[in-house]
Structures are given as structure tokens and as C-alpha cells.
Design an enzyme around this catalytic site. Structure first.
Site, PDB file in Angstrom:
ATOM      1  N   LYS A 195      -0.832   8.208 -22.333  1.00  0.00           N
ATOM      2  CA  LYS A 195      -0.503   8.295 -24.673  1.00  0.00           C
ATOM      3  C   LYS A 195       1.590   8.145 -23.917  1.00  0.00           C
ATOM      4  O   LYS A 195       1.370   6.929 -24.378  1.00  0.00           O
ATOM      5  CB  LYS A 195      -0.575   9.999 -24.644  1.00  0.00           C
ATOM      6  CG  LYS A 195      -1.348  10.252 -25.036  1.00  0.00           C
ATOM      7  CD  LYS A 195      -2.791  10.445 -23.054  1.00  0.00           C
ATOM      8  CE  LYS A 195      -3.927  10.891 -24.487  1.00  0.00           C
ATOM      9  NZ  LYS A 195      -4.948  11.483 -22.673  1.00  0.00           N
ATOM     10  N   PHE A 231      -7.984  21.224 -24.037  1.00  0.00           N
ATOM     11  CA  PHE A 231      -8.697  19.942 -24.033  1.00  0.00           C
ATOM     12  C   PHE A 231     -10.109  20.490 -24.087  1.00  0.00           C
ATOM     13  O   PHE A 231     -10.584  20.866 -22.783  1.00  0.00           O
ATOM     14  CB  PHE A 231      -7.757  18.688 -24.146  1.00  0.00           C
ATOM     15  CG  PHE A 231      -8.684  17.971 -25.979  1.00  0.00           C
ATOM     16  CD1 PHE A 231      -8.509  18.234 -27.079  1.00  0.00           C
ATOM     17  CD2 PHE A 231      -9.320  16.482 -25.672  1.00  0.00           C
ATOM     18  CE1 PHE A 231      -8.897  17.514 -27.865  1.00  0.00           C
ATOM     19  CE2 PHE A 231      -9.767  15.557 -26.124  1.00  0.00           C
ATOM     20  CZ  PHE A 231     -10.082  16.618 -27.480  1.00  0.00           C
ATOM     21  N   ASP A 232     -10.808  19.269 -24.258  1.00  0.00           N
ATOM     22  CA  ASP A 232     -11.963  18.856 -23.746  1.00  0.00           C
ATOM     23  C   ASP A 232     -12.425  19.166 -22.092  1.00  0.00           C
ATOM     24  O   ASP A 232     -12.749  19.422 -21.336  1.00  0.00           O
ATOM     25  CB  ASP A 232     -13.024  18.323 -24.626  1.00  0.00           C
ATOM     26  CG  ASP A 232     -12.505  16.280 -24.396  1.00  0.00           C
ATOM     27  OD1 ASP A 232     -11.288  16.423 -23.439  1.00  0.00           O
ATOM     28  OD2 ASP A 232     -12.848  15.584 -24.715  1.00  0.00           O
ATOM     29  N   ALA A 286       1.072  14.966 -21.660  1.00  0.00           N
ATOM     30  CA  ALA A 286       1.230  13.956 -22.164  1.00  0.00           C
ATOM     31  C   ALA A 286       1.533  13.677 -23.610  1.00  0.00           C
ATOM     32  O   ALA A 286       1.609  11.903 -23.861  1.00  0.00           O
ATOM     33  CB  ALA A 286      -0.669  14.032 -22.840  1.00  0.00           C
ATOM     34  N   HIS A 325     -20.037  15.827 -26.422  1.00  0.00           N
ATOM     35  CA  HIS A 325     -20.087  15.520 -27.559  1.00  0.00           C
ATOM     36  C   HIS A 325     -19.596  13.576 -26.761  1.00  0.00           C
ATOM     37  O   HIS A 325     -19.934  12.795 -27.755  1.00  0.00           O
ATOM     38  CB  HIS A 325     -18.760  15.666 -28.461  1.00  0.00           C
ATOM     39  CG  HIS A 325     -17.309  15.742 -27.048  1.00  0.00           C
ATOM     40  ND1 HIS A 325     -17.446  17.576 -26.644  1.00  0.00           N
ATOM     41  CD2 HIS A 325     -16.429  15.139 -26.884  1.00  0.00           C
ATOM     42  CE1 HIS A 325     -16.580  16.449 -25.539  1.00  0.00           C
ATOM     43  NE2 HIS A 325     -15.687  16.423 -25.877  1.00  0.00           N
ATOM     44  N   ASP A 358       0.770  20.807 -20.186  1.00  0.00           N
ATOM     45  CA  ASP A 358       0.318  19.411 -20.664  1.00  0.00           C
ATOM     46  C   ASP A 358       0.845  18.205 -21.355  1.00  0.00           C
ATOM     47  O   ASP A 358       0.994  18.872 -22.369  1.00  0.00           O
ATOM     48  CB  ASP A 358      -1.163  19.582 -20.634  1.00  0.00           C
ATOM     49  CG  ASP A 358      -2.040  17.985 -21.090  1.00  0.00           C
ATOM     50  OD1 ASP A 358      -2.240  17.220 -21.052  1.00  0.00           O
ATOM     51  OD2 ASP A 358      -3.906  18.252 -21.343  1.00  0.00           O
ATOM     52  N   TYR A 396       1.224  -1.200   0.326  1.00  0.00           N
ATOM     53  CA  TYR A 396       0.262   0.265   0.048  1.00  0.00           C
ATOM     54  C   TYR A 396       1.077   1.339   0.155  1.00  0.00           C
ATOM     55  O   TYR A 396       0.897   2.156  -0.665  1.00  0.00           O
ATOM     56  CB  TYR A 396      -1.019  -0.164   1.540  1.00  0.00           C
ATOM     57  CG  TYR A 396      -1.619   1.438   1.217  1.00  0.00           C
ATOM     58  CD1 TYR A 396      -2.803   0.911   0.384  1.00  0.00           C
ATOM     59  CD2 TYR A 396      -1.275   2.245   2.008  1.00  0.00           C
ATOM     60  CE1 TYR A 396      -4.056   2.812   1.265  1.00  0.00           C
ATOM     61  CE2 TYR A 396      -2.386   3.649   2.287  1.00  0.00           C
ATOM     62  CZ  TYR A 396      -3.076   3.504   1.502  1.00  0.00           C
ATOM     63  OH  TYR A 396      -4.448   4.595   1.810  1.00  0.00           O
TER      64      TYR A 396
END
Length: 457
Positions: A256, A122-123, A215, A448, A213, A70
Site C-alpha cells: 500500500k 480486516f478480513d 499499511a 468472500h 496495522d 542471501y
């Protein structure tokens, strides 16, 4: 030697093969929304490159030896050390995926009334900003406005617009500058090191923290090496390390360029901010040494971060995207130029001029790709970015009507992409047959993902 993918298949998965009638039935049942389609009705899945890559034997071997303790597991320390070597950040927190990392970080630096500035949110990034009562402002560079231009760094932030915002009356409201590399919402285009350094310097002058960001940090690094003067002799790892060092920290989905089914991290230089984020993480995601991730995911990521910066892998992946881009152009379908790596962005507005923005040509092309060939992808146009009224009628269209075809890492062969190009060519031969669509129902946020549509013939 000529470029070729530096890997081979050892385990394969069956691809569903369906008839047009089966696809018509499936899409209608899904409300003409690709997110609602069952995967067993999709033949070539280009919906996203997030968590869809093929893992290596080395990653699976590491996963089998994972430590499930853990607190303070060996798996965490391998994860931490891989990220520390790559980023140089002293404070690293595992998180189960990118949007959770955004939530933890943004809630620590933003609040109601503040502003988040980006080259393009982004979304889910925008949603995480807006759910805090903050405002998301996109400042993409002017060069992105010309989809056909071969400008090498159309993912850049507009430095003049950023300076005007920071020095203007709204400047005190700015809580963060977030630079997405590569710019997913901006056509998968890379950000130059010069632009990144200038934006960071400008923001710091005004006391505003700057985050990445990250990714697709490796793919951005590869495009910098190919396109930016002074970097041709650098390795992808060296360029990525420099990018991380220019800013105050980052969030990154490791689904990604971590080449993992699950995982993300927050990296920070500020110990006080790191402590705030850690408290939030423990309360909502998991203890600081696992952050909601299973031990095997921590180990898969640690190996994936080593594999993704291999220049042979990146050269092959970039070549794969460039070849498909050329095939799409030859088939009569324009894309956002120059092609990036993780996705191709089809110019649906140009291919389907008979459809007005209110009939969502990007969504129409995405539906036709599925109906004609079982290919799933996603619209990035007025359905995603446009403004709707209370009756879900379009008020303000998006600047462009695009379709994103995301390319999963190490999954499809050239034969699969030849098939995609063939289907595109068939559609381009008779584009006026493609119907438009109207919205039947849609939520107010992230519409979307959950909306339902109907064709308009």
C-alpha cells in the site's frame, strides 16, 4: 500552484475493452465472484490498492541495482535504514506481505483463548487471529455508525468500550490492541493522534501491548494534518514518526503506502519479542535480512517509502479521491463521509432499497458495476460480515451494506475516474433493475474469496 499529480507516465499498459455480453459470460463463469474474474476481462480494476500501484523510474533503477546476497545484502540495509528513519524502531524484520507479518507477530503474542482488540480487524487480520484459536473483537467509535456524518476521525477506536473490556472480567484475556491506520474495514476513515495516544496509554496501564496495522500510515498522516488541530504545520513524515512512536510496534503491508508490488515489515521496540518473531520468520518465511522478499523488492520499498510521504503526491491523491466522491454524490450515489484516500465506500443499501440484506445489496452493486462498465470492486456488507447458517442463509446482517472502490496509486487518470462516475450515474438512474444474489457454496473462513453466487431475479 494548483494541485496536480507530481509525476507523468513513461510506460503504459493496455486496458481490456469488453462488451456487455463478454462480461456477462465472464461473471457467470466466475460464480459471480469478482475475485474469480481473470484480469484480462476487467477494464477498471478497483478491487484493491494492495500491490497495484505504479512504480517510479527511481524504484525500477534501484531494483536493477539490487544485491541478491542471501544474508546481509546491501538491499536489506537500504530497506532497514529507510524504515528506521521513518519509524524509529530498533528491530525491523522484512516479510513478503502483510498477512505473513500478521501471522508471525500474532503467533508470538496470542494463543488459544486470548483476545485481539481493534478499531476494526480486516478480513485476513481476523483470520490470522482466529486460526490461532483467539477471538477478534472490534470496537469502532460510535461516530462511524452515522455514515453521513462529517466527523473527521471515524476510524478511531471506542476508548470507553476499550476501558470497559480491559477492566472487566474478560480483561486478562486481552493479548493485544491493534489499531489500523487508516481504518480499512471502517470505511477508510483515519485515526486521530489523540485517540491513538489515549488507546496506547490505556492498554499499557493494563500491561497489554499496542501495535499498529500501518499499511496506510502516510495517508493517515495526511488526513491528520488536514483535520486534527495542532498538526497543520507538520510534515507527513513527522506525523507518521510520531504515530509509530506512540505504540510498541507494528505490522505493515508495504504493497500500500510502500508503493511496491510486494513487501511488508514487522517493527518492534521489545528485543525479546523481536527475537521470537525473528525465529519464526527464519523458520517459515526466510532469513532475517530478506524475509521471503526478492532483493529488488527490498530496494523498491526503500525508494517507495521516500516517495509516499511527499506532500505534493499525498495532496494530489487525496484530491483524486475527493473529486470522485463528489462525482458519485452528484450521480445519486451516497458514500461513507467524509471521503478517505485509499478507497471510496458506496452506500449500496441506500441505493438499492428493493434488496433485503439476505440478497446482499453490496454484492449486487459490485456485480452491476462490472456488468455495466467492466469495473471490478468488492462488497463490504453482509456477504463479508454477516452471520450465515449451515445452508448459507443470512442470519445476522452487517450493520451496513457497502461497496469498496479502492484506488490504485499513480495508475488511473481523471478520465478513467470520470468513466467510473458515469457508470455509477447510469446505475443510479434505474437501480431497481439490479437483481439480488444468493450463495451457492461458501467456505467457513474468508468466504468472500472463494464463494460462488447466483442472481435472484
Amino acid at each position: 500552484m494548483r494541485t496536480f499529480p507530481p509525476y507523468r507516465s513513461q510506460v503504459v499498459a493496455e486496458i481490456p475493452v469488453t462488451t456487455r455480453a463478454e462480461r456477462e459470460q465472464a461473471l457467470a463463469a466466475a460464480g459471480y465472484n469478482a475475485f474469480n474474474l481473470p484480469a484480462n476481462k476487467v477494464s477498471i480494476d478497483l478491487l484493491t490498492d494492495s500491490g497495484t500501484g505504479a512504480v517510479s523510474t527511481a524504484q525500477e533503477a534501484a531494483a536493477a541495482a539490487a544485491d541478491r546476497s542471501y544474508a546481509g545484502s546491501d538491499s536489506f540495509y537500504r530497506f532497514r535504514d529507510a524504515l528506521r528513519e521513518l519509524t524509529g524502531y530498533p528491530h525491523l524484520l522484512p516479510v513478503h506481505q502483510g498477512r505473513a507479518a500478521e501471522r508471525v507477530l500474532f503467533s508470538s503474542v496470542l494463543e488459544s483463548g486470548r483476545i485481539s482488540v481493534s478499531n476494526t480487524h480486516f478480513d485476513t487480520t481476523r483470520a490470522n487471529v482466529e486460526l490461532l484459536g483467539a477471538e477478534a473483537i472490534d470496537l469502532p467509535c460510535a461516530e462511524f455508525g452515522d455514515l453521513d456524518s462529517l466527523e473527521p476521525f471515524k476510524g478511531n477506536i471506542d476508548l470507553d468500550a476499550l476501558e470497559r473490556l480491559l477492566t472487566g472480567p474478560e480483561g486478562p484475556r486481552v493479548g493485544q490492541v491493534l489499531l489500523t491506520i487508516t481504518n480499512n474495514g471502517g470505511g477508510g476513515q483515519p485515526v486521530s493522534m489523540a485517540n491513538l495516544a489515549a488507546a496506547a496509554k490505556l492498554a499499557r496501564t493494563h500491561g497489554v501491548p499496542v501495535f499498529l496495522d500501518a499499511a496506510r500510515f502516510a495517508e493517515n498522516a495526511w488526513l491528520v494534518i488536514q483535520r486534527e488541530p495542532g498538526y497543520a504545520d507538520k510534515t507527513p513524515r513527522e506525523v507518521a514518526r510520531e504515530a509509530f512512536g506512540l505504540v510498541d510496534g507494528c505490522v505493515a503491508s508495504l504493497k500500500k503506502d510502500g508503493i511496491s508490488p510486494m513487501g511488508a515489515f514487522i517493527g518492534l521496540t521489545d528485543p525479546e519479542l523481536a527475537q521470537t518473531c525473528e525465529t519464526n520468520l527464519i523458520a517459515t518465511e526466510g532469513f532475517r535480512t530478506y524475509g521471503g522478499l526478492a532483493a529488488h523488492d527490498l530496494d523498491r520499498v526503500a525508494k517507495g517509502l521516500q516517495e509516499v510521504v511527499d506532500p505534493h503526491y499525498l495532496a494530489a491523491r487525496a484530491g483524486e479521491a475527493a473529486r470522485l466522491a463528489k462525482q458519485a454524490n452528484e450521480a445519486g450515489v451516497d458514500i461513507v463521509q467524509p471521503p478517505g484516500i485509499h478507497a471510496l465506500y458506496l452506500n449500496a443499501g441506500r441505493l438499492l432499497p428493493h434488496l433485503s440484506a439476505s440478497r446482499f445489496p453490496g454484492h449486487s452493486l459490485a456485480c452491476e458495476l462490472y456488468l455495466a462498465g467492466g469495473i471490478r470492486c468488492v462488497e463490504l456488507g453482509s456477504l463479508y460480515l454477516g452471520t450465515l447458517d449451515e445452508q448459507n442463509e443470512l442470519i445476522t446482517p452487517a450493520p451496513f451494506e457497502l461497496v469498496r472502490m479502492a484506488l490504485p496509486r499513480r495508475v488511473y487518470s481523471q478520465g478513467h475516474y470520470d468513466y467510473v462516475a458515469e457508470i455509477l450515474g447510469d446505475i443510479a438512474k434505474n437501480p431497481e433493475r439490479v437483481p439480488g444474489y444468493r450463495i451457492v457454496e461458501a467456505p467457513k473462513i474468508l468466504r468472500h474469496f472463494n464463494l460462488r453466487m447466483a442472481p435472484v431475479h
